[in-house]
Design an enzyme around this catalytic site. Structure first.
Site, PDB file in Angstrom:
ATOM      1  N   THR A 200      42.673  -2.668  -1.319  1.00  0.00           N
ATOM      2  CA  THR A 200      43.021  -1.493  -2.124  1.00  0.00           C
ATOM      3  C   THR A 200      44.389  -1.665  -2.765  1.00  0.00           C
ATOM      4  O   THR A 200      45.251  -2.332  -2.201  1.00  0.00           O
ATOM      5  CB  THR A 200      43.013  -0.278  -1.176  1.00  0.00           C
ATOM      6  OG1 THR A 200      41.669  -0.023  -0.802  1.00  0.00           O
ATOM      7  CG2 THR A 200      43.615   0.957  -1.795  1.00  0.00           C
ATOM      8  N   ARG A 228      29.354   6.606   0.786  1.00  0.00           N
ATOM      9  CA  ARG A 228      30.560   6.714   1.626  1.00  0.00           C
ATOM     10  C   ARG A 228      31.834   6.795   0.762  1.00  0.00           C
ATOM     11  O   ARG A 228      32.008   6.071  -0.201  1.00  0.00           O
ATOM     12  CB  ARG A 228      30.638   5.493   2.544  1.00  0.00           C
ATOM     13  CG  ARG A 228      31.857   5.455   3.466  1.00  0.00           C
ATOM     14  CD  ARG A 228      32.969   4.616   2.880  1.00  0.00           C
ATOM     15  NE  ARG A 228      34.070   4.456   3.829  1.00  0.00           N
ATOM     16  CZ  ARG A 228      35.244   3.938   3.491  1.00  0.00           C
ATOM     17  NH1 ARG A 228      35.480   3.541   2.266  1.00  0.00           N
ATOM     18  NH2 ARG A 228      36.189   3.814   4.396  1.00  0.00           N
ATOM     19  N   ASP A 231      39.494   7.086   2.308  1.00  0.00           N
ATOM     20  CA  ASP A 231      40.704   7.914   2.237  1.00  0.00           C
ATOM     21  C   ASP A 231      41.376   7.869   0.874  1.00  0.00           C
ATOM     22  O   ASP A 231      42.104   8.806   0.512  1.00  0.00           O
ATOM     23  CB  ASP A 231      41.716   7.446   3.289  1.00  0.00           C
ATOM     24  CG  ASP A 231      42.118   6.000   3.062  1.00  0.00           C
ATOM     25  OD1 ASP A 231      41.219   5.155   2.874  1.00  0.00           O
ATOM     26  OD2 ASP A 231      43.323   5.705   3.038  1.00  0.00           O
ATOM     27  N   THR A 251      46.611   2.035   2.636  1.00  0.00           N
ATOM     28  CA  THR A 251      45.493   1.096   2.607  1.00  0.00           C
ATOM     29  C   THR A 251      45.091   0.771   4.039  1.00  0.00           C
ATOM     30  O   THR A 251      45.952   0.624   4.903  1.00  0.00           O
ATOM     31  CB  THR A 251      45.845  -0.206   1.862  1.00  0.00           C
ATOM     32  OG1 THR A 251      44.757  -1.128   2.040  1.00  0.00           O
ATOM     33  CG2 THR A 251      47.134  -0.835   2.369  1.00  0.00           C
ATOM     34  N   GLY A 252      43.801   0.690   4.273  1.00  0.00           N
ATOM     35  CA  GLY A 252      43.347   0.390   5.627  1.00  0.00           C
ATOM     36  C   GLY A 252      41.973   0.973   5.863  1.00  0.00           C
ATOM     37  O   GLY A 252      41.261   1.327   4.914  1.00  0.00           O
ATOM     38  N   GLY A 254      39.635   3.446   6.132  1.00  0.00           N
ATOM     39  CA  GLY A 254      39.750   4.801   5.605  1.00  0.00           C
ATOM     40  C   GLY A 254      39.418   5.928   6.553  1.00  0.00           C
ATOM     41  O   GLY A 254      40.046   6.987   6.530  1.00  0.00           O
TER      42      GLY A 254
HETATM   43  N1  ASP Z   1      41.263   2.559   2.511  1.00  0.00           N
HETATM   44  C1  ASP Z   1      40.174   1.984   1.783  1.00  0.00           C
HETATM   45  C2  ASP Z   1      38.901   2.674   2.191  1.00  0.00           C
HETATM   46  O1  ASP Z   1      38.705   2.945   3.358  1.00  0.00           O
HETATM   47  C3  ASP Z   1      40.018   0.518   1.987  1.00  0.00           C
HETATM   48  C4  ASP Z   1      41.254  -0.294   1.737  1.00  0.00           C
HETATM   49  O2  ASP Z   1      42.363   0.187   1.923  1.00  0.00           O
HETATM   50  O3  ASP Z   1      41.111  -1.438   1.313  1.00  0.00           O
HETATM   51  O4  ASP Z   1      38.068   2.888   1.349  1.00  0.00           O
END
Ligand code: ASP
Length: 339
Positions: A200, A228, A231, A251-252, A254
Site C-alpha cells: 500500500t 473485502r 483499512d 499499511t499492514g 487491514g
Molecule cells: N492495509 C491494506 C489492506 O489491508 C494492505 C496494505 O497495507 O498493503 O487492505
C-alpha cells in the site's frame, strides 16, 4: 567598511526571514511487510529507493511552491500509483477472482473533511477519486460501480481493469491461493500462512499554512474475496488528519487496523493524553497491534513537522523530507539513509 556593514545587515535580515518561514514537511510509505535484504535483489532495492525518492521529492516540490498539503499528498501518491513496484493503481494485487479492486482515502487536517472510495475497478487514480468525493460530493465514502461512475462523471481518467495487471502480482495470487487452500485457510487471510508483503502507498504532509493532510491508496490484500475492504479507505483506521494532533497513513494487515482504529487512535493519544507522535505511534504499533500479531506500520507527522515512522514488520518502504529539507529514504528495520 560601509560594504561590510551592509553585508552583515543583509545576512541578519535573511536569517530573520528564514526563521519566520513556516515549516513544511512530507512523509511517504510504500507498504510494510516481510521486506528483508535477503528478499530484495540489489537491482530491486535500487528501483524502490529511486521511486520513493521521486515520490517524496515530487510531493515536497508542491509544498515548496506554496501548494497545500492536500495537493502534495495527491502528487506523492500518484507517483507510486503509477509505478508497478507498489500495490496501488498499476501493480495492484489481485482478488481471489483475478481482478483488481482498489481502495483509497484522503483527509484534511484544518476542517477534517474526508473522502474515500472502496472497490473501484476502473478509476485510474483511486486517490484522485477519493479527493473528488471529499471536494465534490456531500458524502465521505463511495464504493464499487457507483464510485467509478462518480469518478467518470466528474471527468477522471478511466481505464480497463486489466490495465492494472502485472505478472509479478499474478504469480503472487497463484502462490497465495495455493497456500490458503493447502492450509485450509480459504476463508482467512492469514499473513503467517501466506507471507504477505503489503505494498500500500500513503503520504502525510504539512504545508506553509500550517495545515496537515493524509492519504492512502491500495489494491488491498492478495486473494481477497467477497468485496473485502481493508483499512486504507476507512477514515480513522488507515488514514487520519487533524490539525489539533497529527496526520497518519497506515499499511499492514487491514483487519487489525480497522478493529483498533489505528490512525485515529494514534492522534487521539496525542490530542488527549499529550503524547508526542513518536510515543503515540510506538504505543499503538508495539503495545496494541503487536500483541495481537497485527502486522504493519504507519507514518505520522505533526504541525511542528515532527516525523515518526513506527512499524512491527521486518521492513517498510518509507521516505521523508523534514523541515530542514533533508531527504531520508529507508526500507529495512533500523535504517535511515540520508542524502
Ligand atoms: N492495509 C491494506 C489492506 O489491508 C494492505 C496494505 O497495507 O498493503 O487492505
Amino acid at each position: 567598511m560601509k560594504h561590510t556593514l551592509l553585508f552583515i545587515l543583509t545576512l541578519f535580515a535573511l536569517s530573520a526571514f528564514a526563521k519566520s518561514e513556516p515549516p513544511i514537511a512530507l512523509v511517504i510509505h510504500g507498504g510494510a511487510g516481510t521486506i528483508t535484504k535477503a528478499n530484495l535483489s540489489d537491482e530491486q532495492e535500487a528501483q524502490y529507493r529511486a521511486k520513493l525518492t521521486e515520490s517524496v521529492k515530487a510531493g515536497y516540490a508542491v509544498l515548496e511552491k506554496g501548494g497545500t498539503s492536500e495537493e502534495a499528498v495527491i502528487t506523492a501518491i500518484q507517483v507510486m500509483e503509477a509505478s508497478p513496484l507498489f500495490n496501488a493503481g498499476y501493480g495492484a494485487v489481485y482478488t481471489w477472482d483475478g481482478e483488481h479492486e482498489l481502495d483509497a482515502s484522503i483527509m484534511r487536517g484544518q476542517d477534517k473533511q474526508a473522502g474515500a472510495v472502496a472497490g473501484v475497478k476502473h478509476t485510474k487514480s483511486p486517490i484522485a477519486a477519493a479527493q473528488l468525493v471529499m471536494n465534490e460530493s456531500v458524502h465521505v465514502m463511495l464504493s464499487g460501480a457507483g464510485a467509478d461512475a462518480f469518478a467518470q462523471a466528474n471527468g477522471l481518467e478511466m481505464t480497463t481493469n486489466d490495465a492494472f495487471d502485472t505478472q509479478r502480482r499474478k504469480d503472487a495470487l497463484e502462490k497465495v491461493k495455493l497456500n490458503l487452500m493447502k492450509n485450509d485457510h480459504a476463508m482467512n487471510i492469514d499473513p503467517e500462512v501466506v507471507d504477505y508483503k503489503f505494498g500500500t502507498v500513503g503520504a502525510v504532509a504539512l504545508d506553509k499554512f500550517g495545515n496537515l493532510a493524509a492519504g492512502t491508496s491500495t489494491g488491498g490484500m492478495t486473494a481477497k474475496r467477497w468485496g473485502r475492504i481493508g483499512d486504507s479507505p476507512i477514515i480513522g483506521a488507515g488514514t487520519w488528519a487533524d490539525n489539533e494532533s497529527c496526520a497518519v497513513s497506515a499499511t499492514g494487515h487491514g483487519e487489525y487496523f480497522i478493529r483498533n482504529h489505528v490512525a485515529a487512535d494514534i492522534c487521539s493519544r496525542v490530542k488527549y493524553a499529550g503524547l508526542t507522535i513518536e510515543q503515540a505511534g510506538d504505543e499503538v504499533i508495539h503495545k496494541v497491534l503487536s500483541p495481537e500479531a497485527g502486522s504493519g506500520g504507519v507514518i505520522i507527522l505533526d504541525r511542528k513537522g515532527n516525523i515518526a515512522m513506527p512499524f512491527n514488520s521486518e521492513g517498510m518502504y518509507r521516505a521523508s523530507v523534514d523541515t530542514t529539507g533533508k531527504v531520508t529514504v529507508a526500507i529495512y528495520g533500523d535504517e535511515g539513509e540520508t542524502f
